[in-house]
Write a protein that holds these residues in place. Structure first.
Motif, mmCIF file in Angstrom:
data_model
loop_
_atom_site.group_PDB
_atom_site.id
_atom_site.type_symbol
_atom_site.label_atom_id
_atom_site.label_comp_id
_atom_site.label_asym_id
_atom_site.label_seq_id
_atom_site.Cartn_x
_atom_site.Cartn_y
_atom_site.Cartn_z
ATOM 1 N N MET A 260 36.544 60.496 36.624
ATOM 2 C CA MET A 260 36.445 61.841 36.066
ATOM 3 C C MET A 260 35.666 62.773 36.997
ATOM 4 S SD MET A 260 36.805 62.058 32.262
ATOM 5 C CE MET A 260 35.205 62.741 31.804
ATOM 6 N N ALA A 261 36.290 63.868 37.356
ATOM 7 C CA ALA A 261 35.620 64.853 38.193
ATOM 8 C C ALA A 261 34.443 65.476 37.442
ATOM 9 C CB ALA A 261 36.615 65.927 38.635
ATOM 10 N N ASP A 262 34.511 65.481 36.117
ATOM 11 C CA ASP A 262 33.400 66.026 35.330
ATOM 12 C C ASP A 262 32.089 65.301 35.640
ATOM 13 O OD1 ASP A 262 34.979 67.891 34.115
ATOM 14 O OD2 ASP A 262 35.110 66.880 32.189
ATOM 15 N N ALA A 263 32.190 64.056 36.133
ATOM 16 C CA ALA A 263 30.995 63.260 36.417
ATOM 17 C C ALA A 263 30.205 63.821 37.589
ATOM 18 C CB ALA A 263 31.391 61.807 36.698
ATOM 19 N N THR A 264 30.879 64.536 38.477
ATOM 20 C CA THR A 264 30.193 65.022 39.673
ATOM 21 C C THR A 264 30.153 66.544 39.780
ATOM 22 O OG1 THR A 264 32.266 64.741 40.861
ATOM 23 C CG2 THR A 264 30.650 62.962 41.072
ATOM 24 N N THR A 265 31.056 67.234 39.098
ATOM 25 C CA THR A 265 31.106 68.694 39.200
ATOM 26 C C THR A 265 29.983 69.302 38.374
ATOM 27 O OG1 THR A 265 33.510 68.590 39.409
ATOM 28 C CG2 THR A 265 32.547 70.729 38.823
ATOM 29 N N THR A 266 29.260 70.236 38.984
ATOM 30 C CA THR A 266 28.214 70.921 38.217
ATOM 31 C C THR A 266 28.817 72.102 37.461
ATOM 32 O OG1 THR A 266 27.647 72.477 39.973
ATOM 33 C CG2 THR A 266 26.483 70.351 39.988
ATOM 34 N N VAL A 267 28.106 72.532 36.455
ATOM 35 C CA VAL A 267 28.521 73.695 35.676
ATOM 36 C C VAL A 267 28.625 74.912 36.598
ATOM 37 C CG1 VAL A 267 27.910 75.205 33.749
ATOM 38 C CG2 VAL A 267 27.440 72.743 33.603
ATOM 39 N N GLU A 268 27.673 75.019 37.508
ATOM 40 C CA GLU A 268 27.670 76.154 38.421
ATOM 41 C C GLU A 268 28.908 76.177 39.305
ATOM 42 O OE1 GLU A 268 25.893 78.771 38.383
ATOM 43 O OE2 GLU A 268 26.776 79.633 40.186
ATOM 44 N N GLN A 269 29.373 75.020 39.709
ATOM 45 C CA GLN A 269 30.591 74.985 40.528
ATOM 46 C C GLN A 269 31.781 75.562 39.764
ATOM 47 O OE1 GLN A 269 30.108 70.762 41.612
ATOM 48 N NE2 GLN A 269 30.249 71.365 43.757
ATOM 49 N N LEU A 270 31.871 75.248 38.491
ATOM 50 C CA LEU A 270 32.965 75.816 37.687
ATOM 51 C C LEU A 270 32.759 77.320 37.494
ATOM 52 C CD1 LEU A 270 33.688 73.125 34.934
ATOM 53 C CD2 LEU A 270 34.680 73.383 37.218
ATOM 54 N N ARG A 271 31.512 77.713 37.292
ATOM 55 C CA ARG A 271 31.230 79.149 37.151
ATOM 56 C C ARG A 271 31.639 79.921 38.405
ATOM 57 N NH1 ARG A 271 25.754 80.114 33.707
ATOM 58 N NH2 ARG A 271 26.248 82.216 34.434
ATOM 59 N N THR A 272 31.343 79.324 39.554
ATOM 60 C CA THR A 272 31.682 79.982 40.824
ATOM 61 C C THR A 272 33.190 80.116 40.973
ATOM 62 O OG1 THR A 272 29.684 79.096 41.837
ATOM 63 C CG2 THR A 272 31.430 79.812 43.337
ATOM 64 N N LEU A 273 33.900 79.068 40.591
ATOM 65 C CA LEU A 273 35.367 79.077 40.643
ATOM 66 C C LEU A 273 35.911 80.268 39.855
ATOM 67 C CD1 LEU A 273 37.161 76.697 41.819
ATOM 68 C CD2 LEU A 273 37.522 76.028 39.442
ATOM 69 N N VAL A 274 35.387 80.459 38.650
ATOM 70 C CA VAL A 274 35.863 81.542 37.784
ATOM 71 C C VAL A 274 35.415 82.890 38.342
ATOM 72 C CG1 VAL A 274 35.636 82.567 35.477
ATOM 73 C CG2 VAL A 274 35.996 80.100 35.722
ATOM 74 N N ARG A 275 34.178 82.944 38.832
ATOM 75 C CA ARG A 275 33.655 84.214 39.371
ATOM 76 C C ARG A 275 34.508 84.704 40.538
ATOM 77 N NH1 ARG A 275 28.953 82.491 40.709
ATOM 78 N NH2 ARG A 275 27.927 82.869 38.710
ATOM 79 N N GLN A 276 34.834 83.775 41.440
ATOM 80 C CA GLN A 276 35.639 84.168 42.604
ATOM 81 C C GLN A 276 37.035 84.625 42.195
ATOM 82 O OE1 GLN A 276 35.332 80.653 45.016
ATOM 83 N NE2 GLN A 276 33.448 81.340 46.022
ATOM 84 N N PHE A 277 37.617 83.913 41.256
ATOM 85 C CA PHE A 277 38.959 84.266 40.786
ATOM 86 C C PHE A 277 38.964 85.688 40.223
ATOM 87 C CE2 PHE A 277 42.611 84.314 38.016
ATOM 88 C CZ PHE A 277 43.552 83.534 38.676
ATOM 89 N N VAL A 278 37.959 85.989 39.436
ATOM 90 C CA VAL A 278 37.838 87.312 38.804
ATOM 91 C C VAL A 278 37.605 88.383 39.863
ATOM 92 C CG1 VAL A 278 36.375 88.714 37.283
ATOM 93 C CG2 VAL A 278 37.063 86.390 36.591
ATOM 94 N N ASP A 279 36.712 88.097 40.785
ATOM 95 C CA ASP A 279 36.366 89.111 41.798
ATOM 96 C C ASP A 279 37.530 89.387 42.749
ATOM 97 O OD1 ASP A 279 33.947 89.502 40.681
ATOM 98 O OD2 ASP A 279 32.808 88.320 42.136
ATOM 99 N N GLN A 280 38.242 88.328 43.123
ATOM 100 C CA GLN A 280 39.376 88.527 44.037
ATOM 101 C C GLN A 280 40.443 89.423 43.417
ATOM 102 O OE1 GLN A 280 40.465 84.492 44.735
ATOM 103 N NE2 GLN A 280 38.939 84.173 46.341
ATOM 104 N N ARG A 281 40.529 89.421 42.110
ATOM 105 C CA ARG A 281 41.520 90.248 41.422
ATOM 106 C C ARG A 281 40.927 91.561 40.901
ATOM 107 N NH1 ARG A 281 42.413 85.502 41.956
ATOM 108 N NH2 ARG A 281 44.498 84.681 42.310
ATOM 109 N N ARG A 282 39.666 91.799 41.214
ATOM 110 C CA ARG A 282 38.973 93.004 40.750
ATOM 111 C C ARG A 282 39.073 93.183 39.246
ATOM 112 N NH1 ARG A 282 41.332 97.261 45.140
ATOM 113 N NH2 ARG A 282 40.651 96.184 47.012
ATOM 114 N N TRP A 283 38.917 92.066 38.538
ATOM 115 C CA TRP A 283 39.039 92.101 37.083
ATOM 116 C C TRP A 283 37.703 92.356 36.402
ATOM 117 C CZ3 TRP A 283 42.661 87.271 35.921
ATOM 118 C CH2 TRP A 283 43.973 87.626 36.238
ATOM 119 N N ARG A 284 36.636 92.450 37.179
ATOM 120 C CA ARG A 284 35.320 92.561 36.559
ATOM 121 C C ARG A 284 35.244 93.778 35.641
ATOM 122 N NH1 ARG A 284 29.620 91.107 39.568
ATOM 123 N NH2 ARG A 284 30.870 89.433 40.476
#
Lengths: 116, 116, 116, 116
Positions: B1-25
């Protein structure tokens, strides 16, 4: 930020133990948990119900971890984790796969455009 | 399970970048994000709408990361992370604080009882 | 407007017959119907998800009875009526009683103030 | 049952006057009202959250007009009526049109089958 070091699995374990210690697993059918996410999301939404977009923006950076809004967000997250536990879904993997799909559906504009 | 090693912050960053790249903020006001969690939770709930409790239990372990149910769960999670980003709430801290409160409200029965 | 002459009971009967002809009463537990109201309300809400308050106001008077928004509103209403049928609740009476309670909780300002 | 004689328009008027007397129309954007239906539906759903299907069925005929469940149902209805008012949608017409569409999507089995 503790989020920088806490793994998703650590939060899942926290929720799993809480549920098991109370013998709540019998109530935690996927059907009930999905409904519970909605219910908690509605309680979260109540905080913004009559705010304008601008007023809701003013909550940014004004939401300590023990504030009512952060508590409702935590409640939503706890049911998301409980449902991932009940269904045995890896959240990291599911999120990455879904975002790949979203990236195709909503392509990012070229980065120059972003810089401009 | 990737959940065993992925931090919450890593997922937050993934979402933040996706939003910013699309200027959805600009659309991601806390008000809109809270509503979006509800909307995605409802889409998730639709999968269980007419199932019995038992039928929904049968989904356990039958939900690959790219299945429609896992995708909806990922959508809910992505908005939870986006709202945490928008409000600057540490999810690990908020969840632990809320669960301490819940533990007082719903005390666990003694562990012998659990073992019996 | 047909609403001017149609009674609440006539709409309830319409929904009751539709449900009975399809033998759906077995699925129409109060629990399922309450969840279904939420699910349909979320589909309705999707139409306004990323609109500003002003943009959503522009829908006023631009929503024919067969438009997607009116259809979603009808879906929500149909489950409200189905739940009233399942629970045997008189909606007129329940609404009037609740509004009396609300009127005490939120007293109206004096009418001069309104006229001014 | 008062539902037998009360028209939909009479209930709409009741809600319209309540809103206008409190000058709440400014908050009653279609966007806010759609979200409010969800929020109230979630409060309704909370009453059934951990009940089994059977336990929720036992509420039938046990729900007086001033009971908490009937009150929540009334709250949902009041926002449905407020949104119909805000959008100027005839609910009777919208419901009949949507049910015609549903009848094509979900044809009723032949009536003998029902009688058998």
């Amino acid at each position: 930020m503790a989020d920088a070091t806490t793994t998703v699995e650590q939060l899942r374990t926290l929720v799993r133990q809480f549920v098991d210690q109370r013998r709540w697993r019998q109530f935690h059918t996927p059907k009930n948990l999905a409904t519970s996410i909605m219910i908690e999301a509605a309680e979260l939404s109540e905080h913004f119900q009559w705010l304008t977009a601008e007023e809701s923006l003013a909550c940014a950076g004004q939401t300590p971890s023990d504030s009512p809004i952060a508590e409702e967000l935590a409640d939503v997250l706890s049911y998301v984790l409980a449902l991932a536990n009940a269904l045995d879904v890896d959240l990291d993997e599911a999120l990455r796969l879904k975002m790949l799909k979203n990236a195709i559906k909503y392509p990012a504009p070229p980065s120059q455009a972003v810089e401009a």
